[in-house]
Design a protein around this motif. Structure first.
Motif, mmCIF file in Angstrom:
data_model
loop_
_atom_site.group_PDB
_atom_site.id
_atom_site.type_symbol
_atom_site.label_atom_id
_atom_site.label_comp_id
_atom_site.label_asym_id
_atom_site.label_seq_id
_atom_site.Cartn_x
_atom_site.Cartn_y
_atom_site.Cartn_z
ATOM 1 N N ALA A 100 -8.529 -1.488 -4.125
ATOM 2 C CA ALA A 100 -7.661 -1.762 -3.083
ATOM 3 C C ALA A 100 -7.313 -2.890 -3.238
ATOM 4 O O ALA A 100 -5.513 -3.418 -2.939
ATOM 5 N N ARG A 101 -8.019 -4.318 -4.254
ATOM 6 C CA ARG A 101 -7.305 -5.362 -4.406
ATOM 7 C C ARG A 101 -6.269 -5.436 -5.942
ATOM 8 O O ARG A 101 -5.685 -6.481 -5.487
ATOM 9 N N ASP A 102 -6.770 -4.485 -6.836
ATOM 10 C CA ASP A 102 -5.364 -3.908 -7.980
ATOM 11 C C ASP A 102 -3.845 -3.561 -7.364
ATOM 12 O O ASP A 102 -3.647 -4.182 -7.279
ATOM 13 N N LYS A 103 -4.019 -2.405 -6.767
ATOM 14 C CA LYS A 103 -2.400 -2.526 -5.723
ATOM 15 C C LYS A 103 -2.494 -3.567 -4.976
ATOM 16 O O LYS A 103 -0.688 -3.108 -4.840
ATOM 17 N N LEU A 104 -3.002 -4.435 -4.015
ATOM 18 C CA LEU A 104 -1.925 -5.050 -3.252
ATOM 19 C C LEU A 104 -1.584 -6.309 -4.251
ATOM 20 O O LEU A 104 -0.402 -6.917 -4.182
ATOM 21 N N ALA A 105 -2.594 -6.299 -5.147
ATOM 22 C CA ALA A 105 -1.402 -7.505 -5.840
ATOM 23 C C ALA A 105 -0.234 -6.828 -6.454
ATOM 24 O O ALA A 105 0.243 -7.376 -7.388
ATOM 25 N N ARG A 106 -0.369 -5.312 -7.776
ATOM 26 C CA ARG A 106 0.777 -4.699 -7.742
ATOM 27 C C ARG A 106 1.785 -4.896 -7.052
ATOM 28 O O ARG A 106 2.633 -5.030 -7.161
ATOM 29 N N ALA A 107 0.956 -5.673 -5.312
ATOM 30 C CA ALA A 107 2.279 -4.715 -4.717
ATOM 31 C C ALA A 107 3.169 -5.963 -3.932
ATOM 32 O O ALA A 107 4.332 -6.067 -4.244
ATOM 33 N N GLU A 108 2.106 -6.929 -4.400
ATOM 34 C CA GLU A 108 2.720 -8.667 -4.666
ATOM 35 C C GLU A 108 4.166 -8.551 -5.062
ATOM 36 O O GLU A 108 4.732 -9.499 -5.153
ATOM 37 N N LYS A 109 3.576 -8.477 -6.728
ATOM 38 C CA LYS A 109 4.060 -8.872 -8.063
ATOM 39 C C LYS A 109 5.360 -7.892 -7.541
ATOM 40 O O LYS A 109 6.682 -8.788 -7.517
ATOM 41 N N ALA A 110 5.548 -6.789 -7.432
ATOM 42 C CA ALA A 110 6.999 -5.795 -7.334
ATOM 43 C C ALA A 110 7.586 -6.010 -5.913
ATOM 44 O O ALA A 110 8.938 -6.597 -6.968
ATOM 45 N N ASN A 111 7.114 -7.029 -4.799
ATOM 46 C CA ASN A 111 7.724 -7.353 -3.764
ATOM 47 C C ASN A 111 8.482 -8.634 -4.623
ATOM 48 O O ASN A 111 9.870 -9.297 -4.440
ATOM 49 N N ALA A 112 7.766 -9.549 -5.192
ATOM 50 C CA ALA A 112 8.074 -10.764 -5.698
ATOM 51 C C ALA A 112 9.716 -10.090 -6.920
ATOM 52 O O ALA A 112 10.609 -11.719 -6.425
ATOM 53 N N ASP A 113 8.750 -9.462 -7.254
ATOM 54 C CA ASP A 113 10.313 -9.175 -8.260
ATOM 55 C C ASP A 113 11.350 -8.109 -7.419
ATOM 56 O O ASP A 113 12.081 -7.362 -8.492
ATOM 57 N N ARG A 114 11.714 -8.816 -6.327
ATOM 58 C CA ARG A 114 12.524 -7.326 -5.285
ATOM 59 C C ARG A 114 12.252 -5.709 -6.061
ATOM 60 O O ARG A 114 13.047 -4.653 -5.165
ATOM 61 N N ASN A 115 11.136 -5.023 -6.380
ATOM 62 C CA ASN A 115 11.198 -3.915 -6.563
ATOM 63 C C ASN A 115 10.430 -3.448 -5.657
ATOM 64 O O ASN A 115 8.681 -3.494 -5.556
ATOM 65 N N LEU A 116 11.117 -3.254 -4.088
ATOM 66 C CA LEU A 116 11.393 -2.795 -2.693
ATOM 67 C C LEU A 116 10.349 -1.172 -2.677
ATOM 68 O O LEU A 116 9.254 -1.221 -2.144
ATOM 69 N N GLN A 117 10.574 -0.917 -3.451
ATOM 70 C CA GLN A 117 10.261 0.754 -3.153
ATOM 71 C C GLN A 117 8.495 0.918 -3.857
ATOM 72 O O GLN A 117 7.709 1.095 -3.111
ATOM 73 N N PRO A 118 8.568 0.717 -4.786
ATOM 74 C CA PRO A 118 7.129 0.283 -5.883
ATOM 75 C C PRO A 118 6.400 -0.536 -4.750
ATOM 76 O O PRO A 118 4.815 -0.339 -4.656
ATOM 77 N N ALA A 119 6.744 -1.613 -4.239
ATOM 78 C CA ALA A 119 6.320 -3.141 -3.560
ATOM 79 C C ALA A 119 5.408 -1.707 -2.006
ATOM 80 O O ALA A 119 4.418 -2.004 -2.033
ATOM 81 N N THR A 120 6.060 -0.959 -1.620
ATOM 82 C CA THR A 120 5.660 -0.472 -0.540
ATOM 83 C C THR A 120 5.045 0.652 -0.823
ATOM 84 O O THR A 120 3.274 0.730 0.359
ATOM 85 N N VAL A 121 5.214 1.478 -2.203
ATOM 86 C CA VAL A 121 3.419 2.064 -2.125
ATOM 87 C C VAL A 121 2.729 1.616 -2.663
ATOM 88 O O VAL A 121 1.666 2.436 -2.173
ATOM 89 N N TRP A 122 3.304 0.776 -3.030
ATOM 90 C CA TRP A 122 1.621 0.009 -3.415
ATOM 91 C C TRP A 122 0.560 -0.633 -2.667
ATOM 92 O O TRP A 122 -0.809 -0.538 -2.412
ATOM 93 N N ALA A 123 1.221 -1.029 -1.705
ATOM 94 C CA ALA A 123 0.984 -1.306 -0.778
ATOM 95 C C ALA A 123 0.122 -0.922 0.160
ATOM 96 O O ALA A 123 -1.166 -0.848 1.060
#
Length: 129
Positions: free
Chosen positions: A61-84
Motif C-alpha cells: 500500500a505504501r509503495d503504491k501510494l508513493a507511485r500515485a503521488e509521483k505520477a500526480n506530481a508528474d501530471r500523469n493523472l490516469q496512472p495516479a488515480t489507478v495507483w491511489a
C-alpha cells in the motif's frame, strides 16, 4: 493619464497566461481526492497493527501510494488515480488482515487461559488422599 491599447493588451495577455498556469497547477481533483483517501487508509492500517501483523500488505500500500503521488506530481493523472485506488485497497486489506490476526491471537490466548483454568479446576476437585 491615458493607457495605451498595446499596454492594456500585453497586461491582459500576461493575466490570461497566469490564469492558465495556475489552473494547470491546481492538479486533478479526482486524483488528489483518491490519494487523500489512500493516505487515510494507510494511516488506519498503521494504527490497526498492520506493521506487525500485515507488513507485506502495508508495504504494498505504501509503495503504491508513493507511485500515485509521483505520477500526480508528474501530471500523469490516469496512472495516479489507478495507483491511489490500488493503494487504498491494499491498505484496507492490511487493516483487515491485522484485525484478523489480532483476533486470532486473542482467541488463542483465551483458549490457553481456559485450558489452564480447566487443569486447575481438575486439580482442586481431585480428592486428597
Amino acid at each position: 493619464m491615458r493607457i495605451k491599447l498595446s499596454t492594456l493588451t500585453k497586461n491582459a495577455g500576461v493575466f490570461a497566461a497566469t490564469a492558465v498556469a495556475l489552473a494547470a497547477c491546481a492538479g486533478n481533483p479526482a486524483a488528489d481526492e483518491k490519494i487523500a483517501v489512500a493516505k487515510a487508509s494507510v494511516q488506519r492500517a498503521e494504527g490497526s497493527g498492520a506493521p506487525e501483523f500485515a507488513p507485506v500488505e502495508l508495504a504494498s500500500a505504501r509503495d503504491k501510494l508513493a507511485r500515485a503521488e509521483k505520477a500526480n506530481a508528474d501530471r500523469n493523472l490516469q496512472p495516479a488515480t489507478v495507483w491511489a485506488e490500488q493503494a487504498n485497497v491494499d491498505a484496507q486489506l492490511a487493516e483487515a488482515s491485522a484485525q484478523q490476526q489480532r483476533s486470532h491471537k486473542a482467541a488463542m490466548e483465551f483458549d490457553t487461559s481456559m485450558q489452564t483454568l480447566q487443569q486447575e479446576s481438575m486439580r482442586s476437585s481431585q480428592p486428597t488422599q
